[in-house]
Design a protein around this motif. Structure first.
Motif, PDB file in Angstrom:
ATOM      1  N   ASN A  32       3.884   2.770  -0.177  1.00  0.00           N
ATOM      2  CA  ASN A  32       4.123   2.909  -1.017  1.00  0.00           C
ATOM      3  C   ASN A  32       5.413   4.053  -1.277  1.00  0.00           C
ATOM      4  O   ASN A  32       6.230   4.344  -1.877  1.00  0.00           O
ATOM      5  CB  ASN A  32       2.763   2.757  -2.344  1.00  0.00           C
ATOM      6  CG  ASN A  32       2.015   1.578  -2.535  1.00  0.00           C
ATOM      7  OD1 ASN A  32       1.175   1.552  -1.721  1.00  0.00           O
ATOM      8  ND2 ASN A  32       2.639   0.363  -2.828  1.00  0.00           N
ATOM      9  N   VAL A  33       4.313   5.349  -1.293  1.00  0.00           N
ATOM     10  CA  VAL A  33       4.917   6.508  -0.808  1.00  0.00           C
ATOM     11  C   VAL A  33       4.885   7.413  -0.120  1.00  0.00           C
ATOM     12  O   VAL A  33       4.088   7.124   0.780  1.00  0.00           O
ATOM     13  CB  VAL A  33       4.142   7.262  -2.347  1.00  0.00           C
ATOM     14  CG1 VAL A  33       5.366   9.032  -1.692  1.00  0.00           C
ATOM     15  CG2 VAL A  33       4.515   7.102  -3.190  1.00  0.00           C
ATOM     16  N   ASN A  50       9.207  13.270  -1.777  1.00  0.00           N
ATOM     17  CA  ASN A  50       8.521  12.172  -1.138  1.00  0.00           C
ATOM     18  C   ASN A  50       9.240  10.968  -1.510  1.00  0.00           C
ATOM     19  O   ASN A  50      10.191  11.946  -2.302  1.00  0.00           O
ATOM     20  CB  ASN A  50       7.161  12.483  -2.211  1.00  0.00           C
ATOM     21  CG  ASN A  50       6.649  11.998  -2.981  1.00  0.00           C
ATOM     22  OD1 ASN A  50       7.851  11.913  -4.040  1.00  0.00           O
ATOM     23  ND2 ASN A  50       5.964  12.645  -3.578  1.00  0.00           N
ATOM     24  N   ASP A  52       9.844   7.066  -3.043  1.00  0.00           N
ATOM     25  CA  ASP A  52       9.146   5.776  -3.089  1.00  0.00           C
ATOM     26  C   ASP A  52       9.971   4.528  -2.188  1.00  0.00           C
ATOM     27  O   ASP A  52      10.998   4.544  -1.895  1.00  0.00           O
ATOM     28  CB  ASP A  52       8.813   4.964  -3.895  1.00  0.00           C
ATOM     29  CG  ASP A  52       9.834   4.781  -5.234  1.00  0.00           C
ATOM     30  OD1 ASP A  52       9.333   4.862  -6.577  1.00  0.00           O
ATOM     31  OD2 ASP A  52      10.859   4.933  -4.277  1.00  0.00           O
ATOM     32  N   ARG A  53       9.077   3.280  -2.813  1.00  0.00           N
ATOM     33  CA  ARG A  53       9.702   1.694  -1.919  1.00  0.00           C
ATOM     34  C   ARG A  53      10.983   2.184  -2.272  1.00  0.00           C
ATOM     35  O   ARG A  53      11.953   1.096  -1.931  1.00  0.00           O
ATOM     36  CB  ARG A  53       9.430   0.892  -1.921  1.00  0.00           C
ATOM     37  CG  ARG A  53       7.660   0.738  -0.514  1.00  0.00           C
ATOM     38  CD  ARG A  53       6.372  -0.641  -1.062  1.00  0.00           C
ATOM     39  NE  ARG A  53       6.061  -0.779  -0.245  1.00  0.00           N
ATOM     40  CZ  ARG A  53       4.952  -1.694  -0.014  1.00  0.00           C
ATOM     41  NH1 ARG A  53       4.844  -2.151  -1.384  1.00  0.00           N
ATOM     42  NH2 ARG A  53       4.369  -1.993   0.472  1.00  0.00           N
ATOM     43  N   SER A  57      13.577   9.782  -5.344  1.00  0.00           N
ATOM     44  CA  SER A  57      12.912  10.676  -4.648  1.00  0.00           C
ATOM     45  C   SER A  57      12.587  11.773  -5.212  1.00  0.00           C
ATOM     46  O   SER A  57      13.105  11.754  -7.033  1.00  0.00           O
ATOM     47  CB  SER A  57      14.296  11.233  -3.779  1.00  0.00           C
ATOM     48  OG  SER A  57      15.134  11.410  -4.580  1.00  0.00           O
TER      49      SER A  57
END
Length: 116
Positions: A32-33, A50, A52-53, A57
């Protein structure tokens, strides 16, 4: 079980650049992340960046504008491009993958040292 392997660390002078790849043994789209944390001696591990999908960011304030995270699903790799490095960026950098409802996945870490 997916494994994460970091590489690309090393010694760089202040103002220099490094790119850290995090390669997954499986599909990173399953996360997911996915992102990067770092830990300097005597300090707590902290989030650096980080993504995600959906490609959204986020960055810590200390690296915003200097670091860029990119997710390449076809390569099953996440990259952290680090520019304008400072001595305070010296740390072990860890890749972290999050799947909701499961324990987090961590790589073994790669050392980044910024020094003249």
């Amino acid at each position: 079980q997916v494994q994460l392997v970091e590489s690309g660390g090393g010694l760089v002078q202040p103002g220099g650049s490094l790119r850290l790849p995090c390669a997954a043994s499986g599909e990173i789209f399953s996360f997911n992340v996915i992102g990067w944390h770092r830990q300097a001696p005597g300090n707590k591990r902290e989030m650096v960046a980080n993504i995600d999908r959906e490609g959204t960011s986020q960055y810590s304030n200390s690296v915003k504008g200097r670091f860029t995270i990119a997710r390449h699903n076809a390569q099953n790799t996440v990259y952290l491009q680090m520019n304008s490095l400072k001595p305070e960026d010296t740390a072990v950098y860890y890749c972290r993958g999050i799947v909701w409802g499961q324990p987090d996945y961590w790589g073994q870490g790669t050392q980044v040292t910024v020094s003249s």
